[in-house]
Design a protein around this motif. Sequence first.
Motif, PDB file in Angstrom:
ATOM      1  N   GLU A  29      11.700  10.146   3.950  1.00 56.59           N
ATOM      2  CA  GLU A  29      11.414  11.503   3.222  1.00 56.59           C
ATOM      3  C   GLU A  29       9.973  11.639   3.034  1.00 56.59           C
ATOM      4  OE1 GLU A  29      13.218  10.685  -0.632  1.00 56.59           O
ATOM      5  OE2 GLU A  29      15.076  10.662   0.066  1.00 56.59           O
ATOM      6  N   LYS A  30       9.057  10.849   2.728  1.00 59.61           N
ATOM      7  CA  LYS A  30       7.579  10.954   2.844  1.00 59.61           C
ATOM      8  C   LYS A  30       6.974  11.332   3.916  1.00 59.61           C
ATOM      9  CE  LYS A  30       5.669  11.029  -0.668  1.00 59.61           C
ATOM     10  NZ  LYS A  30       5.392  11.979  -1.660  1.00 59.61           N
ATOM     11  N   VAL A  31       7.364  10.714   5.259  1.00 59.71           N
ATOM     12  CA  VAL A  31       6.846  10.972   6.486  1.00 59.71           C
ATOM     13  C   VAL A  31       7.193  12.511   6.675  1.00 59.71           C
ATOM     14  CG1 VAL A  31       7.201  10.384   8.909  1.00 59.71           C
ATOM     15  CG2 VAL A  31       6.542   8.763   7.575  1.00 59.71           C
ATOM     16  N   GLN A  32       8.541  12.793   6.520  1.00 55.57           N
ATOM     17  CA  GLN A  32       8.880  14.296   6.850  1.00 55.57           C
ATOM     18  C   GLN A  32       8.051  15.455   5.981  1.00 55.57           C
ATOM     19  OE1 GLN A  32      11.512  15.231   8.814  1.00 55.57           O
ATOM     20  NE2 GLN A  32      10.584  17.396   8.469  1.00 55.57           N
ATOM     21  N   GLU A  33       7.705  15.256   4.693  1.00 57.48           N
ATOM     22  CA  GLU A  33       6.730  15.687   4.038  1.00 57.48           C
ATOM     23  C   GLU A  33       5.222  15.765   4.792  1.00 57.48           C
ATOM     24  OE1 GLU A  33       4.310  15.876  -0.166  1.00 57.48           O
ATOM     25  OE2 GLU A  33       6.079  14.435   0.135  1.00 57.48           O
ATOM     26  N   GLY A 142      -6.986  -1.968   3.075  1.00 56.38           N
ATOM     27  CA  GLY A 142      -6.104  -2.368   1.914  1.00 56.38           C
ATOM     28  C   GLY A 142      -4.735  -2.635   1.949  1.00 56.38           C
ATOM     29  N   THR A 143      -3.967  -2.914   1.149  1.00 59.68           N
ATOM     30  CA  THR A 143      -2.515  -3.393   1.271  1.00 59.68           C
ATOM     31  C   THR A 143      -1.754  -2.503   0.492  1.00 59.68           C
ATOM     32  OG1 THR A 143      -3.299  -5.609   1.389  1.00 59.68           O
ATOM     33  CG2 THR A 143      -1.088  -5.384   0.908  1.00 59.68           C
ATOM     34  N   TYR A 144      -0.475  -2.214   0.925  1.00 55.68           N
ATOM     35  CA  TYR A 144       0.721  -1.405   0.537  1.00 55.68           C
ATOM     36  C   TYR A 144       1.912  -2.259   0.596  1.00 55.68           C
ATOM     37  CZ  TYR A 144      -2.516   2.756   0.198  1.00 55.68           C
ATOM     38  OH  TYR A 144      -3.465   3.610  -0.063  1.00 55.68           O
ATOM     39  N   ASN A 145       2.982  -1.731  -0.381  1.00 52.37           N
ATOM     40  CA  ASN A 145       4.026  -2.313  -0.129  1.00 52.37           C
ATOM     41  C   ASN A 145       5.136  -1.660   0.789  1.00 52.37           C
ATOM     42  OD1 ASN A 145       3.783  -4.350  -2.244  1.00 52.37           O
ATOM     43  ND2 ASN A 145       3.964  -2.941  -3.811  1.00 52.37           N
ATOM     44  N   ASP A 146       4.955  -0.319   0.812  1.00 50.35           N
ATOM     45  CA  ASP A 146       5.714   0.329   1.721  1.00 50.35           C
ATOM     46  C   ASP A 146       4.890   1.338   2.370  1.00 50.35           C
ATOM     47  OD1 ASP A 146       8.976   0.318   2.139  1.00 50.35           O
ATOM     48  OD2 ASP A 146       8.615  -0.524  -0.066  1.00 50.35           O
ATOM     49  N   VAL A 147       5.393   1.994   3.525  1.00 53.69           N
ATOM     50  CA  VAL A 147       4.588   3.079   4.236  1.00 53.69           C
ATOM     51  C   VAL A 147       4.405   4.171   3.220  1.00 53.69           C
ATOM     52  CG1 VAL A 147       4.606   4.660   6.181  1.00 53.69           C
ATOM     53  CG2 VAL A 147       5.048   2.129   6.502  1.00 53.69           C
ATOM     54  N   TYR A 148       5.730   4.714   2.618  1.00 46.60           N
ATOM     55  CA  TYR A 148       5.536   6.046   1.876  1.00 46.60           C
ATOM     56  C   TYR A 148       4.553   6.036   0.875  1.00 46.60           C
ATOM     57  CZ  TYR A 148       7.890   3.670  -2.208  1.00 46.60           C
ATOM     58  OH  TYR A 148       8.382   3.002  -3.077  1.00 46.60           O
ATOM     59  N   GLU A 149       4.211   4.808   0.393  1.00 37.44           N
ATOM     60  CA  GLU A 149       2.996   4.728  -0.639  1.00 37.44           C
ATOM     61  C   GLU A 149       1.687   5.274   0.064  1.00 37.44           C
ATOM     62  OE1 GLU A 149       3.269   0.710  -1.578  1.00 37.44           O
ATOM     63  OE2 GLU A 149       4.579   1.317  -3.597  1.00 37.44           O
ATOM     64  N   LEU A 150       1.328   4.780   1.212  1.00 32.24           N
ATOM     65  CA  LEU A 150       0.237   5.048   2.040  1.00 32.24           C
ATOM     66  C   LEU A 150       0.239   6.416   2.320  1.00 32.24           C
ATOM     67  CD1 LEU A 150      -2.123   4.571   3.640  1.00 32.24           C
ATOM     68  CD2 LEU A 150      -0.942   3.747   5.514  1.00 32.24           C
ATOM     69  N   ASP A 152       1.809   8.898   0.781  1.00 29.51           N
ATOM     70  CA  ASP A 152       1.551   9.579  -0.517  1.00 29.51           C
ATOM     71  C   ASP A 152       0.030   9.692  -0.755  1.00 29.51           C
ATOM     72  OD1 ASP A 152       2.475  11.248  -2.424  1.00 29.51           O
ATOM     73  OD2 ASP A 152       1.882   9.525  -3.779  1.00 29.51           O
ATOM     74  N   ASP A 153      -0.682   8.776  -0.437  1.00 29.74           N
ATOM     75  CA  ASP A 153      -2.136   8.576  -0.779  1.00 29.74           C
ATOM     76  C   ASP A 153      -2.774   9.278   0.251  1.00 29.74           C
ATOM     77  OD1 ASP A 153      -2.086   6.972  -3.088  1.00 29.74           O
ATOM     78  OD2 ASP A 153      -2.866   5.097  -1.904  1.00 29.74           O
ATOM     79  N   ILE A 154      -2.465   9.378   1.346  1.00 25.75           N
ATOM     80  CA  ILE A 154      -3.312  10.329   2.766  1.00 25.75           C
ATOM     81  C   ILE A 154      -3.009  11.597   2.194  1.00 25.75           C
ATOM     82  CG2 ILE A 154      -3.051  11.112   4.866  1.00 25.75           C
ATOM     83  CD1 ILE A 154      -2.068   8.132   5.583  1.00 25.75           C
ATOM     84  N   ILE A 155      -1.889  12.087   1.884  1.00 23.09           N
ATOM     85  CA  ILE A 155      -1.408  13.485   1.421  1.00 23.09           C
ATOM     86  C   ILE A 155      -2.225  13.789   0.308  1.00 23.09           C
ATOM     87  CG2 ILE A 155       0.269  15.062   0.591  1.00 23.09           C
ATOM     88  CD1 ILE A 155       2.421  13.531   2.075  1.00 23.09           C
ATOM     89  N   LYS A 156      -2.613  13.002  -0.880  1.00 23.97           N
ATOM     90  CA  LYS A 156      -3.183  13.393  -1.792  1.00 23.97           C
ATOM     91  C   LYS A 156      -4.890  13.198  -1.756  1.00 23.97           C
ATOM     92  CE  LYS A 156       0.509  12.483  -5.103  1.00 23.97           C
ATOM     93  NZ  LYS A 156       1.180  11.737  -5.941  1.00 23.97           N
ATOM     94  N   LYS A 157      -5.192  12.605  -0.560  1.00 22.71           N
ATOM     95  CA  LYS A 157      -6.596  12.331  -0.147  1.00 22.71           C
ATOM     96  C   LYS A 157      -7.283  11.366  -1.149  1.00 22.71           C
ATOM     97  CE  LYS A 157      -7.186  17.043   1.422  1.00 22.71           C
ATOM     98  NZ  LYS A 157      -6.680  16.829   2.880  1.00 22.71           N
ATOM     99  N   LYS A 158      -6.260  10.545  -1.400  1.00 18.54           N
ATOM    100  CA  LYS A 158      -6.819   9.225  -2.373  1.00 18.54           C
ATOM    101  C   LYS A 158      -6.918   7.779  -1.534  1.00 18.54           C
ATOM    102  CE  LYS A 158      -4.422  10.295  -6.514  1.00 18.54           C
ATOM    103  NZ  LYS A 158      -3.429   9.677  -7.702  1.00 18.54           N
ATOM    104  N   VAL A 159      -6.745   7.945  -0.054  1.00 17.85           N
ATOM    105  CA  VAL A 159      -6.823   6.900   0.649  1.00 17.85           C
ATOM    106  C   VAL A 159      -8.364   6.609   1.196  1.00 17.85           C
ATOM    107  CG1 VAL A 159      -6.524   7.916   2.857  1.00 17.85           C
ATOM    108  CG2 VAL A 159      -5.755   5.638   2.517  1.00 17.85           C
ATOM    109  N   LYS A 160      -8.883   5.169   1.203  1.00 18.69           N
ATOM    110  CA  LYS A 160     -10.015   5.084   1.973  1.00 18.69           C
ATOM    111  C   LYS A 160     -10.106   5.295   3.206  1.00 18.69           C
ATOM    112  CE  LYS A 160     -10.317   0.474  -0.443  1.00 18.69           C
ATOM    113  NZ  LYS A 160     -10.606  -0.734  -0.437  1.00 18.69           N
ATOM    114  N   LYS A 161     -11.286   5.448   3.609  1.00 21.06           N
ATOM    115  CA  LYS A 161     -11.742   5.681   5.176  1.00 21.06           C
ATOM    116  C   LYS A 161     -12.746   4.659   5.563  1.00 21.06           C
ATOM    117  CE  LYS A 161     -10.081  10.530   5.744  1.00 21.06           C
ATOM    118  NZ  LYS A 161     -10.531  11.830   6.466  1.00 21.06           N
ATOM    119  N   ARG A 162     -12.825   4.413   6.697  1.00 25.19           N
ATOM    120  CA  ARG A 162     -14.053   3.730   7.207  1.00 25.19           C
ATOM    121  C   ARG A 162     -15.492   4.550   7.115  1.00 25.19           C
ATOM    122  NH1 ARG A 162     -12.133  -0.846   8.486  1.00 25.19           N
ATOM    123  NH2 ARG A 162     -10.194  -1.029   9.224  1.00 25.19           N
ATOM    124  N   ASP A 163     -16.495   3.898   7.029  1.00 28.21           N
ATOM    125  CA  ASP A 163     -17.680   4.622   7.015  1.00 28.21           C
ATOM    126  C   ASP A 163     -18.301   5.296   8.151  1.00 28.21           C
ATOM    127  OD1 ASP A 163     -18.028   4.281   4.313  1.00 28.21           O
ATOM    128  OD2 ASP A 163     -19.010   2.549   4.578  1.00 28.21           O
TER     129      ASP A 163
END
Length: 163
Positions: A29-33, A142-150, A152-163
């Motif tokens: 569901e999250k990947v479809q979004e 970082g570590t996630y329990n499921d792909v949908y959580e990652l 969601d963070d990418i969509i919301k721009k809350k995810v870390k990126k490398r410098d």
Amino acid sequence: MNMLVSDYDKTFDGITNDGRILNLKLNCEKVQEFIRQGNIFVLASSVDYETLTQFANENEIPYSYLMGRDGICDHNQNLLLSCNSYDSISREIGIMSIKNMVEIDDNDIFTVGDDEKDLSMIATWNGFQIGDNEKLSNFSLGTYNDVYELVDDIIKKKVKKRD
């Protein structure tokens, strides 16, 4: 636009190394979004691309590209890159091939996996791990329990990126 490359076994579907059952329904569901918003989702596996296509279709997994050990195909199942049975396409070559096709910056590429075979893609791009793997922890952001959580963070721009 972002691109997420996810390992299939024990990362997107199945049972993790620590015995947790991954949530395939929420991952799909999250990947479809994610895809609907104009992003690219690549499902990767060390099985051949035809077997991976079968897994994706049977489980109704949405994808932009599938990357197996012997080829890459798009969501219309057009074979874009292939190699013979004696060679294999490394995750890095596969990701670079898709990156060049879609013209995306390295900084907008995210990867996720669960074990050592995913290490190089996790270390090279904005890489994350599912579950706790000490060898990956030194390289993942970082570590996630499921792909949908990652996702969601990418969509919301809350995810870390490398410098």
